[in-house]
Design an enzyme around this catalytic site. Structure first.
Site, PDB file in Angstrom:
ATOM      1  N   SER A  96       0.850  -1.185   0.000  1.00  0.00           N
ATOM      2  CA  SER A  96       0.000   0.000   0.000  1.00  0.00           C
ATOM      3  C   SER A  96       0.886   1.235   0.000  1.00  0.00           C
ATOM      4  CB  SER A  96      -0.892   0.023   1.243  1.00  0.00           C
ATOM      5  OG  SER A  96      -1.562   1.275   1.369  1.00  0.00           O
ATOM      6  N   TYR A 109      -2.753  -0.569   9.827  1.00  0.00           N
ATOM      7  CA  TYR A 109      -2.701  -0.956   8.422  1.00  0.00           C
ATOM      8  C   TYR A 109      -1.388  -0.506   7.781  1.00  0.00           C
ATOM      9  CZ  TYR A 109      -4.118  -1.294   3.499  1.00  0.00           C
ATOM     10  OH  TYR A 109      -4.178  -1.592   2.155  1.00  0.00           O
TER      11      TYR A 109
END
Length: 257
Positions: free
Chosen positions: A140, A153
């Site tokens: 990500s 995350y």
């Protein structure tokens, strides 16, 4: 090993980016779509088979090392040697650090970090003797740029990104390449869960100064297929001299940082 006999394992293949990667790789490989969501992964495989592709569904939880080892062993015995691994399985649990629960933290790392380790280790053990293979981890852009409410995350993706690069360094002498594809905001169920109304996509594209979040210079949300195309390139022979690389596919949202 010819293209017709290549076996590609895709985790998190029941939906979103994982399903798109499975579709993208199905043109020149036998795809094994793995996910803990039995119905979703079965539907993806049914669709691939309807299009003439060779595909198999496998239900397993990447956070469970024993399940992963058993799944990889079964693939190698019943389908064939794994040539391509795409680590796509991931979860997102939002929350401020001060109020974040131990359960959410552990669940996030269990899939996003430990899962990548479990699957990569099991597959690498079999690739090394063959001196052939490609591993791509879908990370990500949050792994390199802070995000409010996304500490777990972002940290888990940063860990899996550096893990994949370290793995690539260790496996390079065996002719095995390891790379990362880092998406930005992509139109998936995970992304839509963050939107409060039908203007969600517009807000993401515009950015939010209050949340210290840049918008998207290309003025569009990525589709799962955008990410899948990047994965498809990195596992192909067109990228045969690329390893330890992190390809950011975010429309310029992190300004190349």
């Amino acid at each position: 090993m010819g293209a017709s006999t290549r076996v590609a394992l895709v985790t998190g293949a029941a939906q979103g980016i994982g399903a798109a990667v499975a579709r993208a790789l199905s043109g020149d490989a036998v795809v094994v779509a793995l996910d803990r969501k039995a119905e979703g992964v079965a539907a993806v495989v049914e669709q691939l088979r309807a299009q003439g592709a060779r595909a198999e569904a496998l239900v397993a939880d990447v956070s469970d090392a024993a399940e992963v080892d058993a799944a990889v062993d079964r693939i190698e015995r019943e389908v064939g040697p794994i040539c391509v691994l795409a680590n796509v399985a991931g979860v997102l649990r939002m929350g401020a650090v001060a109020s974040y629960s131990d359960a959410d933290w552990q669940a996030t790392f269990a899939v996003n970090t430990h899962g990548v380790f479990h699957v990569s280790r099991a597959v690498a053990q079999r690739m090394v003797p063959r001196k052939q293979g490609v591993i791509v981890t879908v990370g990500s852009n949050a792994a390199g740029v802070p995000r409010m409410g996304m500490a777990a995350y972002a940290a888990s993706k940063a860990a899996s990104t550096l893990f994949t690069k370290c793995l690539g360094l260790e496996l390079a002498e065996h002719g095995i390449r390891c790379n990362v594809v880092s998406p930005g905001s992509t139109d998936t169920e995970m992304q839509r869960a963050l939107w409060t109304d039908e203007q969600g996509a517009r807000a993401v594209i515009a950015g939010s100064p209050e949340a210290f979040k840049l918008g998207i210079p290309l003025r569009r949300i990525a589709t799962p297929e955008d990410i899948a195309e990047a994965v498809s390139f990195l596992v192909s022979d067109r990228a045969r001299h690329i390893t330890l690389h992190n390809l950011c596919v975010d429309g310029g949202a992190t300004l190349g940082a």
